[in-house]
Design an enzyme around this catalytic site. Structure first.
Site, mmCIF file in Angstrom:
data_model
loop_
_atom_site.group_PDB
_atom_site.id
_atom_site.type_symbol
_atom_site.label_atom_id
_atom_site.label_comp_id
_atom_site.label_asym_id
_atom_site.label_seq_id
_atom_site.Cartn_x
_atom_site.Cartn_y
_atom_site.Cartn_z
ATOM 1 N N CYS A 76 0.871 -1.174 0.000
ATOM 2 C CA CYS A 76 0.000 0.000 0.000
ATOM 3 C C CYS A 76 0.912 1.229 0.000
ATOM 4 O O CYS A 76 1.728 1.391 0.917
ATOM 5 C CB CYS A 76 -0.860 -0.038 1.264
ATOM 6 S SG CYS A 76 -1.847 1.439 1.536
ATOM 7 N N CYS A 188 -1.147 3.957 -6.394
ATOM 8 C CA CYS A 188 -1.959 3.321 -5.348
ATOM 9 C C CYS A 188 -2.126 1.894 -5.827
ATOM 10 O O CYS A 188 -2.402 1.658 -7.017
ATOM 11 C CB CYS A 188 -3.318 4.020 -5.250
ATOM 12 S SG CYS A 188 -4.573 3.093 -4.330
HETATM 13 N N1 DGL Z 1 -4.080 0.716 -1.824
HETATM 14 C C1 DGL Z 1 -3.694 1.863 -1.106
HETATM 15 C C2 DGL Z 1 -2.468 2.550 -1.691
HETATM 16 O O1 DGL Z 1 -1.663 1.915 -2.331
HETATM 17 C C3 DGL Z 1 -4.690 2.839 -0.556
HETATM 18 C C4 DGL Z 1 -6.128 2.810 -0.855
HETATM 19 C C5 DGL Z 1 -6.934 3.489 0.229
HETATM 20 O O2 DGL Z 1 -7.127 4.716 0.172
HETATM 21 O O3 DGL Z 1 -7.295 2.806 1.190
HETATM 22 O O4 DGL Z 1 -2.237 3.706 -1.484
#
Ligand code: DGL
Length: 261
Positions: A76, A188
């Site tokens: 993430c 993301c």
């Molecule tokens: N998948 C996450 C990232 O890579 C974040 C998504 C969310 O806002 O929860 O930043």
């Protein structure tokens, strides 16, 4: 349990980390993985740094205590930015690997001296100054266009219905001159799950994400720490989520099957 036989934890606010897991499964086929989506607390991208830090620390603690994780991949971008450094301080003996928006390849490999690079990410990720610094470091002529995408990860979490996605993307890209964009950074981990949709808006651009780099870095870190499994053929995958949503695993497997890596 022998140290190297313990699983690797892969963490995200929900399904996004599946895009990183898809590379991890290819690069480390012998390993056991526990994928944890913290969907009870999603989205992370509109929280504060302190909130995401505290959630990420809790997640690693739980995965270490309950699943005996030997390493953690923070799959993430938002949580990596907010928490990776602190997690490494608190767990100095556990390899903790993070993911960052793929700015370097986008500003250097797109074939132009002064490329226009669209960086799609969560509001929290884009609030960090380090992006501008990264672009300056690798190509000061690049024109970085940050595009916060609040709400996009939630559409993906709810199954990525074509109509909802198209509506959301059309709205997000309304002010972007798509013909002028040379590279798009999917900053993301949710966005590579819908990269085919995103590509439709930028037929001339190269698309970058950090999934493969993170998987290769995980392999290097485990190898350097003597934690790689070498004595058996296929590892296992356990998928869990904090909201105890029974449909989470099915959707995770669907994205895992359909992702184009
Ligand atoms: N998948 C996450 C990232 O890579 C974040 C998504 C969310 O806002 O929860 O930043």
């Amino acid at each position: 349990m022998a140290e190297n036989k313990r699983p690797i934890a892969v963490i995200d606010s929900g399904l996004g980390g599946i895009s990183v897991l898809s590379h991890l499964l290819v690069e480390l086929p012998n390993e056991d993985f526990v994928y944890f989506g913290d969907n009870a607390n999603a989205p992370y991208g509109s929280k504060t740094t302190d909130e995401v830090l505290s959630l990420t620390l809790d997640n690693i603690k739980m995965l270490e205590e309950k699943y005996f994780a030997k390493a953690a991949v923070i799959a993430c971008n938002t949580a990596t930015g907010a928490a990776a450094a602190k997690c490494r301080e608190i767990y100095p003996n556990m390899p903790i690997i993070g993911i960052e928006p793929a700015i370097k390849p986008a500003v250097t490999l797109s074939g132009k001296e002064a490329p226009n690079v669209l960086v799609m990410a969560t509001p929290l990720t884009l609030s960090q100054e380090k992006f501008v610094n990264l672009a300056e470091k690798y190509n000061p002529n690049a024109n970085l266009i940050p595009l916060p995408c609040p709400g996009l990860s939630q559409v993906i979490e709810s199954g990525g219905d074509e109509k909802a996605l198209d509506e959301m993307l059309t709205r997000l890209f309304a002010d972007v001159e798509s013909e002028d964009i040379d590279a798009v950074v999917l900053g993301c981990t949710h966005y590579p799950l819908i990269s085919e949709h995103i590509k439709k808006y930028f037929p001339k651009a190269s698309i970058y994400d950090g999934g493969l780099g993170t998987a290769l870095q995980t392999k290097r870190r485990l190898s350097d720490s003597g934690l790689l499994i070498s004595d058996r053929k296929t590892g296992s995958l356990t998928i869990i989520n904090s909201a105890q949503d029974p449909s989470f695993e099915e959707l995770a497997n669907k994205y895992l099957k359909n992702i184009n890596i």
